[in-house]
Design a protein around this motif. Structure first.
Motif, short mmCIF file in Angstrom:
data_model
loop_
_atom_site.label_atom_id
_atom_site.label_comp_id
_atom_site.label_asym_id
_atom_site.label_seq_id
_atom_site.Cartn_x
_atom_site.Cartn_y
_atom_site.Cartn_z
N PHE A 183 0.87 -1.17 0.00
CA PHE A 183 0.00 0.00 0.00
C PHE A 183 0.91 1.23 0.00
N ARG A 184 1.08 1.84 -1.16
CA ARG A 184 2.06 2.91 -1.34
C ARG A 184 1.45 4.28 -1.07
N ASP A 185 2.32 5.25 -0.82
CA ASP A 185 1.85 6.58 -0.45
C ASP A 185 1.25 7.35 -1.62
N ASP A 186 1.39 6.84 -2.85
CA ASP A 186 0.74 7.49 -4.00
C ASP A 186 -0.65 6.91 -4.26
N TRP A 187 -1.15 6.13 -3.30
CA TRP A 187 -2.49 5.53 -3.33
C TRP A 187 -2.63 4.43 -4.36
N THR A 188 -1.50 3.87 -4.75
CA THR A 188 -1.54 2.64 -5.54
C THR A 188 -1.36 1.45 -4.61
N ILE A 189 -1.90 0.32 -5.02
CA ILE A 189 -1.76 -0.93 -4.28
C ILE A 189 -1.21 -1.96 -5.26
N VAL A 190 -0.07 -2.55 -4.94
CA VAL A 190 0.63 -3.42 -5.86
C VAL A 190 0.92 -4.75 -5.19
N ASN A 191 0.59 -5.85 -5.88
CA ASN A 191 1.02 -7.17 -5.43
C ASN A 191 2.33 -7.50 -6.15
N SER A 192 3.43 -7.35 -5.46
CA SER A 192 4.74 -7.59 -6.07
C SER A 192 5.28 -8.97 -5.71
N GLY A 193 4.43 -9.82 -5.17
CA GLY A 193 4.85 -11.17 -4.80
C GLY A 193 4.08 -12.23 -5.56
N GLY A 194 3.75 -13.31 -4.88
CA GLY A 194 3.05 -14.42 -5.50
C GLY A 194 1.55 -14.20 -5.56
N PRO A 195 0.81 -15.21 -6.02
CA PRO A 195 -0.62 -15.06 -6.25
C PRO A 195 -1.43 -15.11 -4.96
N LEU A 196 -2.54 -14.41 -4.96
CA LEU A 196 -3.49 -14.47 -3.86
C LEU A 196 -4.39 -15.69 -4.08
N VAL A 197 -3.98 -16.82 -3.51
CA VAL A 197 -4.73 -18.06 -3.66
C VAL A 197 -4.82 -18.76 -2.31
#
Length: 270
Positions: A46-60
């Motif tokens: 959860f970055r301070d520019d209000w972007t949300i990034v999954n930089s890891g593996g899958p949400l499973v």
């Protein structure tokens, strides 16, 4: 998780360079207990520019999630006592409308940093996240998408194992990742080598609702041998079914298939 055990009597296509039809094995589909090897943990930033990034593996289902929260997203409640933060940010997670859990996201750490912001995904479904900033002076502020919370779709994995067993972990879902793991022992033919290296690989072909076929590799080179390497498919929102079949091809053009004699494997999507 709901049990989804099912035994199907079917044929499995294994067309090698000189294919021969054999007696049909039984294919068993059962509920799995472990995430396939080689799946990396998810990492939600959860970055301070209000972007949300999954930089890891899958949400499973079966995977773990680490949350990295930039405290500059939520700055309303601040202050110090004795040179230490007198405020904290707590993260909350809820899967499928079940019980919520919490983790330390920033500021004062009640655990002195011994409890990292990591939690497990015990099933598939909708994952909601939100954050609460408080201080010792009673200040309260939220990062919750204006009360709607931040939502992520948690998917499933399908493991095609030796012995014609398929294990499901979680429920395959539209708009969520789908991990495909494949045991190369299911397709033992067409195993050429070149200069001492395995000169073959296995790919999964897939399509959604009868649409265009796509493919992804389910093996990868490790040194001079091919080893299983799970593929992550991005399931489109609104899809109702995924269709799968597998192909092994070597450097010299030999091909063999695992496709239920052309019927392919079909899985409904929630």
């Amino acid at each position: 998780m709901r049990p989804r055990s099912l035994v199907l009597s079917c044929f499995v296509a294994t067309f090698a360079c000189s294919p021969e039809e054999e007696a049909a094995p039984e294919v068993e589909v059962r509920e799995g207990t472990e995430l396939p090897d080689g799946v990396e943990p998810a990492l939600l930033e959860f970055r301070d520019d209000w972007t949300i990034v999954n930089s890891g593996g899958p949400l499973v289902s079966g995977n773990s999630v680490e949350v990295v929260y930039d405290v500059d997203r939520l700055t309303q409640c601040r202050g110090e006592q004795n040179g230490q933060p007198a405020w904290s940010i707590t993260g909350y997670h809820q899967l499928g409308g079940g019980a919520s859990g919490s983790f330390e996201a920033g500021g004062h750490s009640p655990s002195q940093g011994t409890e990292p912001p990591i939690f497990a995904l015990e099933d598939s479904g909708d994952l909601a996240l939100w954050f609460h900033n408080t201080s010792v002076w009673g200040c309260s502020a939220y990062d919750s998408d204006f009360g709607a919370n931040w939502h992520f779709q948690v998917g499933a994995s399908l493991s095609f194992k030796a012995g014609w067993i398929t294990e499901t972990l979680g429920t395959p879902r539209a708009g969520a990742p789908l991990v495909i793991a494949y045991d190369p022992a299911r397709l033992p033919d067409c195993r050429a080598t070149k200069y001492g290296h395995d000169a073959w690989n296995i790919k999964v072909h897939y399509r959604f609702d009868g649409g265009p076929a796509q493919y992804a590799l389910v093996t990868a080179a490790e040194g001079n041998v091919q080893v299983p390497a799970p593929a992550v498919l991005d399931v489109p929102a609104g899809a109702g079914e995924v269709e799968l079949w597998f192909e092994n091809q070597d450097y010299y053009g030999c091909k063999t298939w695992d496709s239920l004699f052309g019927a392919n494997y079909h899985f409904a999507l929630e």
